[in-house]
Design an enzyme around this catalytic site. Sequence first.
Site, short mmCIF file in Angstrom:
data_model
loop_
_atom_site.label_atom_id
_atom_site.label_comp_id
_atom_site.label_asym_id
_atom_site.label_seq_id
_atom_site.Cartn_x
_atom_site.Cartn_y
_atom_site.Cartn_z
CB SER A 274 -11.28 1.99 31.85
OG SER A 274 -11.76 3.22 32.35
CG HIS A 302 -11.66 -1.92 32.80
ND1 HIS A 302 -12.13 -1.98 31.51
CD2 HIS A 302 -12.31 -0.90 33.38
CE1 HIS A 302 -13.03 -1.03 31.32
NE2 HIS A 302 -13.16 -0.36 32.45
CE LYS A 334 -16.08 -2.76 32.33
NZ LYS A 334 -16.90 -2.17 33.39
#
Length: 446
Positions: A274, A302, A334
């Site tokens: 990330s 992610h 996310k």
Amino acid sequence: KNGVSNGTLYKKTFIEHFEQAPMYVAVFTFVGFAVGTIFGYLRDFMRAWGLEKRNIATEREQQKDFVPLYQDFENFYTRNLYLRIRDNWNRPICSVPGPQFDLMERVTDDYNWTFRFTGRTIKNVINMGSYNYLGFAETDVNALKTVTRELEKYGTGVCSTRQEMGTLDKHVELEKLVAKFLGVEDAMVFGMGFATNSMNIPALVGKGCLILSDELNHTSLVLGARLSGATIRIFKHNNMQSLEKLLRDAIIYGQPRTHRAWRKIIILVEGIYSMEGSIVRLPEIVSLKNKYKAYLYLDEAHSIGAVGATGRGVVEYFGMSPNDVDVLMGTFTKSFGAAGGYIAGKKGLVDFLRAHSHSAVYATSMCPAVAEQIIRAMKCLMGLDGTTQGKPPSFLPSFLPSLISAATRASLWVWVLLAQAKPHPAARKYCNGSVKEILLIVILIL
């Protein structure tokens, strides 16, 4: 190739480059920290002698003989450096985290020690830091109909753990959908993404086990590894030589002092890191873990939903099988615009976690409305929501992209020729107007 997404991509040379800061930038950065530190000590001296107001928390006089609650130097950076720029962080928003959002205006009267809200809103601020990758964190009434229905049916909370009375039909439906989405046997969902790592890694490894962790792994992986009690060794970021050396030494020398074989060796990596944005070298790591008979724990927080031809993460991105990874982990915070996380893989693995996971035993279950939001977003990605948003244009012939590309190049050449041509004055007006405009429109459409 042969129906496998990106099947030949990784056969090319893997190039990963991080821009290095120029020397003068590094020098001035350290000089700035040095100047800030010097002035920090000066201001602390002034506060100690009453020359400057002391706004920080201090120990009471009655507790001077007690063990201090905190060391004063531990707060030095926050007190003297961070507070100077504190107004740039922790800004409260009051809208959906889309491309633009609204901020609550706040001001400070004591140099960022405290803030007060003015009651006004700063509109249309550009969002540069949200995890709302696919835009599913939204307030569209039509899109949230199913979520609203589940909220009215189940309420806002479960008020129980998964091992007691907290497993609802919505959780079962979501876990089956996650397993189908990832192409694995089973999956288990949890109410918090951070705790999915930190509370489940201790259930998988313990004393006598070895964890090989990438040096840039997320804090949740680091905390889970430390809580497990296993031995931790760090390898350089995405460096396969460093990882193989640790694997080889672990096999040859075994545990310290006793030199017994490790009970278990597990590799902890992320799909997309990330803070750096780099992608894991998954094919090489899978090859090493198979060579040395280790386990692989892949954190796709992610990458799931945002990477791969259909959003299945880095496993799909590299054209690999989900069975190549022993433990698949991801979050719903996310790409899915919700909360929580999952662990997926073989049915035996998931059944073990249902009985031994700290999150399943102690943490409250996922809110049913949140589970429905994840189901809604995942069905959209899978093309199962009755729309074509998540479906690739499979009805188009395979040669169409090449045909469009060739037509675009031909149109550009015609445009160049028309631009260089000198037509008859009587036709110049028509040529400059109609033909060029039509070709420009065609090029823009293609």
